[in-house]
Motif scaffolding. Sequence first.
Motif, PDB file in Angstrom:
ATOM      1  N   ARG A 106      19.581  43.498 -40.294  1.00  0.00           N
ATOM      2  CA  ARG A 106      18.280  43.205 -40.940  1.00  0.00           C
ATOM      3  C   ARG A 106      17.654  41.938 -40.348  1.00  0.00           C
ATOM      4  NH1 ARG A 106      20.082  47.395 -42.022  1.00  0.00           N
ATOM      5  NH2 ARG A 106      18.764  47.741 -40.236  1.00  0.00           N
ATOM      6  N   TYR A 107      18.483  40.972 -39.964  1.00  0.00           N
ATOM      7  CA  TYR A 107      18.002  39.753 -39.316  1.00  0.00           C
ATOM      8  C   TYR A 107      17.302  40.120 -38.003  1.00  0.00           C
ATOM      9  CZ  TYR A 107      18.252  35.135 -37.029  1.00  0.00           C
ATOM     10  OH  TYR A 107      17.949  33.968 -36.373  1.00  0.00           O
ATOM     11  N   SER A 115      14.089  48.432 -36.156  1.00  0.00           N
ATOM     12  CA  SER A 115      15.469  48.574 -36.629  1.00  0.00           C
ATOM     13  C   SER A 115      16.400  48.699 -35.426  1.00  0.00           C
ATOM     14  CB  SER A 115      15.600  49.812 -37.511  1.00  0.00           C
ATOM     15  OG  SER A 115      15.496  50.981 -36.720  1.00  0.00           O
ATOM     16  N   PRO A 116      17.697  48.432 -35.628  1.00  0.00           N
ATOM     17  CA  PRO A 116      18.646  48.642 -34.531  1.00  0.00           C
ATOM     18  C   PRO A 116      18.583  50.063 -33.973  1.00  0.00           C
ATOM     19  CG  PRO A 116      19.683  47.359 -36.247  1.00  0.00           C
ATOM     20  CD  PRO A 116      18.345  47.798 -36.782  1.00  0.00           C
ATOM     21  N   GLU A 117      18.434  51.041 -34.845  1.00  0.00           N
ATOM     22  CA  GLU A 117      18.341  52.429 -34.392  1.00  0.00           C
ATOM     23  C   GLU A 117      17.123  52.638 -33.489  1.00  0.00           C
ATOM     24  OE1 GLU A 117      20.735  51.920 -37.887  1.00  0.00           O
ATOM     25  OE2 GLU A 117      18.598  51.525 -37.705  1.00  0.00           O
ATOM     26  N   GLN A 118      15.995  52.022 -33.839  1.00  0.00           N
ATOM     27  CA  GLN A 118      14.791  52.133 -33.018  1.00  0.00           C
ATOM     28  C   GLN A 118      14.967  51.421 -31.682  1.00  0.00           C
ATOM     29  OE1 GLN A 118      12.171  50.424 -35.960  1.00  0.00           O
ATOM     30  NE2 GLN A 118      11.160  52.394 -36.348  1.00  0.00           N
ATOM     31  N   ALA A 152      17.204  53.558 -29.510  1.00  0.00           N
ATOM     32  CA  ALA A 152      16.487  54.753 -29.051  1.00  0.00           C
ATOM     33  C   ALA A 152      15.463  54.418 -27.965  1.00  0.00           C
ATOM     34  CB  ALA A 152      15.793  55.437 -30.227  1.00  0.00           C
ATOM     35  N   GLN A 153      14.787  53.273 -28.087  1.00  0.00           N
ATOM     36  CA  GLN A 153      13.719  52.926 -27.151  1.00  0.00           C
ATOM     37  C   GLN A 153      14.201  52.137 -25.938  1.00  0.00           C
ATOM     38  OE1 GLN A 153      10.896  50.900 -29.657  1.00  0.00           O
ATOM     39  NE2 GLN A 153      10.399  52.746 -30.806  1.00  0.00           N
ATOM     40  N   ASP A 154      15.161  51.234 -26.156  1.00  0.00           N
ATOM     41  CA  ASP A 154      15.576  50.316 -25.092  1.00  0.00           C
ATOM     42  C   ASP A 154      17.007  50.538 -24.607  1.00  0.00           C
ATOM     43  OD1 ASP A 154      13.093  49.098 -25.508  1.00  0.00           O
ATOM     44  OD2 ASP A 154      13.924  47.618 -26.878  1.00  0.00           O
TER      45      ASP A 154
END
Length: 148
Positions: free
Chosen positions: A25-26, A34-37, A40-42
Motif C-alpha cells: 500500500r505504501y 497497485s503492485p499488480e498493475q 502487469a505494465q512494467d
Amino acid sequence: MGSGKSSTGSELAGLLGWEFIDLDRYIEGKIGRSPEQIIAQDGETRFRAMEAEALRDVVIMHQLTGENLVLALGGGTIMTTSVRRLILEDTLCVYLRTSSEELRKRLAEGRWNPERLPVYELAGLTVVTDGKTPREVAEEIRPLIEEK
C-alpha cells in the motif's frame, strides 16, 4: 500470500502502539498504481526494484527517527538477496507460517508459492497462523517482540 500479514500486522501495531505500514500500500501511495498493475505494465523485475527502494526508505526513516514500526511485506519481498539482508539484519522478521492446507482454503488454486518456504524459515521468529484470527496471532507475537 494468504498468511494474514496485513491484517495481523495492523492488529499487532495497535497492540504495541506502533505505526503500521503495509509495503504494498505504501508503494501504491507513492507510485499511484497497485503492485499488480506495476507488474502487469512494467514487469516483476521493475516492481522488485521499486519494492526494494521503498523498503530501504521506510527502514532508514524509522531508524533515523527511532520510531517503532510494524511493517507488512509482500510475499516475494524477502526473495531478493539484497532486500533479504536488509530485512534479516536490520529488522526483527516474523514468519507467519501457514500450512498448505490452510493456504488452499484462503487462496485460489496456484496463488501460493512453496519454493519460498526455505527463505521464510530464515526469519528470527516464526508463528503458526492455522486456525487463528489475526488478533490471536498478533497477541501471540506481542510478548515475543517485547522480549527482544
